[in-house]
Structures are given as C-alpha cells and as structure tokens.
Design a protein around this motif. Structure first.
Motif, short mmCIF file in Angstrom:
data_model
loop_
_atom_site.label_atom_id
_atom_site.label_comp_id
_atom_site.label_asym_id
_atom_site.label_seq_id
_atom_site.Cartn_x
_atom_site.Cartn_y
_atom_site.Cartn_z
N PHE A 15 0.84 -1.21 0.00
CA PHE A 15 0.00 0.00 0.00
C PHE A 15 0.86 1.25 0.00
O PHE A 15 2.08 1.19 0.16
N GLN A 16 0.17 2.38 -0.12
CA GLN A 16 0.85 3.67 -0.03
C GLN A 16 1.53 3.83 1.33
O GLN A 16 2.66 4.27 1.43
N GLN A 17 0.80 3.48 2.39
CA GLN A 17 1.36 3.55 3.75
C GLN A 17 2.06 2.23 4.05
O GLN A 17 1.50 1.17 3.85
N PHE A 18 3.29 2.31 4.55
CA PHE A 18 4.08 1.09 4.74
C PHE A 18 3.56 0.27 5.92
O PHE A 18 3.63 -0.94 5.91
N ASN A 19 3.06 0.97 6.96
CA ASN A 19 2.54 0.28 8.16
C ASN A 19 3.50 -0.75 8.73
O ASN A 19 3.12 -1.89 8.99
N LEU A 20 4.74 -0.33 8.92
CA LEU A 20 5.69 -1.20 9.61
C LEU A 20 5.54 -1.00 11.12
O LEU A 20 5.18 0.10 11.56
N PHE A 21 5.79 -2.05 11.89
CA PHE A 21 5.79 -1.89 13.34
C PHE A 21 7.07 -1.19 13.75
O PHE A 21 8.17 -1.69 13.48
N SER A 46 15.12 5.16 5.46
CA SER A 46 14.43 6.18 4.67
C SER A 46 13.05 5.66 4.27
O SER A 46 12.76 4.46 4.39
N GLY A 47 12.20 6.56 3.79
CA GLY A 47 10.87 6.14 3.33
C GLY A 47 10.94 5.09 2.24
O GLY A 47 10.18 4.12 2.22
N GLY A 48 11.90 5.28 1.33
CA GLY A 48 12.05 4.32 0.24
C GLY A 48 12.47 2.95 0.77
O GLY A 48 11.98 1.91 0.31
N GLN A 49 13.38 2.98 1.75
CA GLN A 49 13.81 1.70 2.35
C GLN A 49 12.67 1.06 3.13
O GLN A 49 12.49 -0.17 3.08
N GLN A 50 11.88 1.87 3.83
CA GLN A 50 10.73 1.31 4.56
C GLN A 50 9.75 0.65 3.61
O GLN A 50 9.22 -0.42 3.89
N GLN A 51 9.52 1.28 2.46
CA GLN A 51 8.60 0.68 1.52
C GLN A 51 9.19 -0.60 0.93
O GLN A 51 8.46 -1.56 0.66
N ARG A 52 10.51 -0.64 0.76
CA ARG A 52 11.14 -1.88 0.28
C ARG A 52 11.00 -2.99 1.33
O ARG A 52 10.84 -4.16 0.98
N VAL A 53 11.07 -2.63 2.61
CA VAL A 53 10.82 -3.63 3.67
C VAL A 53 9.37 -4.13 3.55
O VAL A 53 9.11 -5.33 3.68
N ALA A 54 8.44 -3.22 3.29
CA ALA A 54 7.04 -3.63 3.15
C ALA A 54 6.87 -4.57 1.95
O ALA A 54 6.09 -5.52 2.00
N ILE A 55 7.63 -4.33 0.90
CA ILE A 55 7.59 -5.23 -0.27
C ILE A 55 8.18 -6.59 0.13
O ILE A 55 7.62 -7.64 -0.20
N ALA A 56 9.28 -6.56 0.88
CA ALA A 56 9.89 -7.82 1.34
C ALA A 56 8.92 -8.60 2.22
O ALA A 56 8.82 -9.82 2.13
N ARG A 57 8.20 -7.87 3.07
CA ARG A 57 7.20 -8.51 3.95
C ARG A 57 6.15 -9.24 3.11
O ARG A 57 5.73 -10.36 3.43
N ALA A 58 5.73 -8.60 2.02
CA ALA A 58 4.74 -9.24 1.14
C ALA A 58 5.35 -10.43 0.41
O ALA A 58 4.71 -11.48 0.25
#
Ligand code: ADP
Ligand code: MG
Length: 243
Positions: A86-92, A141-153
């Motif tokens: 999603f747009q929001q990464f929602n990482l803990f 960074s925001g980009g790295q956080q979103q990459r973590v969210a992609i890895a989570r998926a």
C-alpha cells in the motif's frame, strides 16, 4: 494460452447508493504486469481490493489462482497466495526490518523462527536491504521502509503481487529505488497488478495498461498504444493532465 492468474467477469460494487464498479471484466495472465491508471475515485483501489480478497464484490465472478473469490466460503483460500503493498508502509516501529518481514511467517504460517528468518533474509535480499535487517523503521528512509514492506509481502511467497500507489507517499528522489525493485520482480516473472501515478513505470514496465474512468474500463492496451495513440477522449484528457 495458459489459464489466467486472475479473471474478473462482470464485477459490480456499490458503496451505499453509489455504484463504484459498473461491469468490470478483466483477465491477467501469469507473469503479466498490469498497470491500472485513472483519476482519483475511478475505482482502481476497489478493483485491487476485490482481486486480493480484501473486499467482496456485489456481483460477477472473481477467480484468482483458481480460487472463486465470489464464493465467500472459499475466499479465505487466497490468503498466502497474494501479496499487497500500500501507499502507507505500516511497519511496526518497535520491530526491526527482519522482525517486520517475519512476523506473518511466524504468527500466521507457523514457521519456526529459524525458518522464518531464512525466508525473511531472502526477501530482504531481493529488495536490496539484507544489510539493513537489524535496523528499525525510524533508522530507514521512506524508500527503504517501503522496500521492507515489499519484502514482507514477498516473504509469504505469493504468486501475485498487488501494489496500490506504493510510491505515492514518497519524496520524489526516493521513488526510483522502489520502482526499481518492482521492475526487478516483473523481470523475474512475478504476476503483478499495479495502481500507480508513475507514468514512466507504466510505460517501461507494464505489459498492459488499463485506464479506468468512473467505474468502467474505458480503454486498455499495450503502453505504446495508451500513451502514444489513445483512442478514448477520456484517456487523452487524463493523460494530458498527468504527463
Ligand atoms: P481510486 O482508487 O481510483 O481513487 P477507489 O476505488 O478508492 O478509487 O474509490 C472509488 C469510489 O468508491 C470513490 O468514490 C470512493 O469514495 C468510493 N469508496 C471507496 N471505498 C469506499 C468505502 N469503503 N466506503 C464508501 N465509499 C468508498
Ligand atoms: Mg486508490
């Protein structure tokens, strides 16, 4: 012709008295990258949410990896076969990158922590963040956080990945690292349905672009056709505003 990974036929959806999806029929073939474009409110997210089982349709049929999502008794079978970003990464915030990626593997898939860590590291490797595994979201960074969210998926080893404006919350200079990861997945043959305002990504990476307008598919085609020679005046109007 292989069996479609996703098949929607005559899908309708209303919220209250507003019909937001009018009669959507659409197939995605395995390995295809389908990009959905269109104005805000045209129904893109609703299509994605229905395809991923987050939302139920009012009418029509939805088949995803041979699971009939329109059959609510079976719709849960899709869990673990699709990944969503999603747009929001929602990482803990209190969990490391690896901790975020492995959470669902341990809680929902009941993997041992050793097995979850192995899969989690492989997923972080895929998004180029293996060396940041022990960092917390606030250290990324925001980009790295979103990459973590992609890895989570990716860690649940989905057959299909859905992206809903995955780069919209990012500063412009951070968009490229995320679209680069998405491009890598596409090259690896992942079936992807992507809602995005990044027309550069759509042009370069989409196998097919679908333009949605007020709850219908107004036009679809290969990127060259949609971007260079759009047939529908609504497509032309939309592109003249965003390009
Ligand atoms: P897009 O992603 O193209 O911007 P959406 O699929 O989010 O469009 O929304 C399509 C329409 O449905 C919009 O008018 C939106 O306000 C409405 N909508 C979406 N989700 C809900 C909801 N949960 N409740 C009520 N209306 C909704
Ligand atoms: Mg949306």
């Amino acid at each position: 012709m292989s069996k479609p990974a996703i098949a929607l036929s005559n899908v309708t959806k209303s919220f209250g008295s507003t019909q937001v999806l009018k009669d959507i029929s659409l197939q995605v073939t395995p390995g295809e990258v389908l990009v959905l474009i269109g104005a805000s409110g045209s129904g893109k997210s609703t299509v994605l949410r229905i395809m991923s089982g987050l939302e139920t349709a009012d009418g029509g049929e939805i088949w995803v990896n041979d699971v009939p999502l329109h059959d609510t008794r079976r719709s849960r079978e899709i869990c673990g076969h699709v990944g969503m970003v999603f747009q929001q990464f929602n990482l803990f915030p209190h969990k490391t990158a690896l901790g975020n990626v492995t959470l669902a593997l341990i809680k929902a898939q009941n993997l041992s922590s050793a097995e979850a860590n192995k899969r989690g590291m492989a997923a972080l490797e895929r998004v180029g963040l293996a060396e940041r595994a022990q960092h917390y979201p606030s250290q990324l960074s925001g980009g790295q956080q979103q990459r973590v969210a992609i890895a989570r998926a990716l860690a649940v080893e989905p057959k299909i990945m859905f992206f809903d404006e995955a780069t919209s919350a990012l500063d412009p200079e951070l968009v490229g690292e995320v679209t680069e990861v998405m491009r890598g997945l596409a090259r690896d043959g992942m079936t992807m349905v992507v809602v995005t305002h990044e027309m550069g990504f759509a042009r370069k990476t989409a196998d097919r672009v679908v333009f949605m307008d007020k709850g219908v598919i107004a036009e679809q085609g290969v990127p060259e056709q949609i971007f260079v020679n759009p047939q529908n005046p609504r497509t032309q109007q939309f592109l003249s505003r965003v390009l």
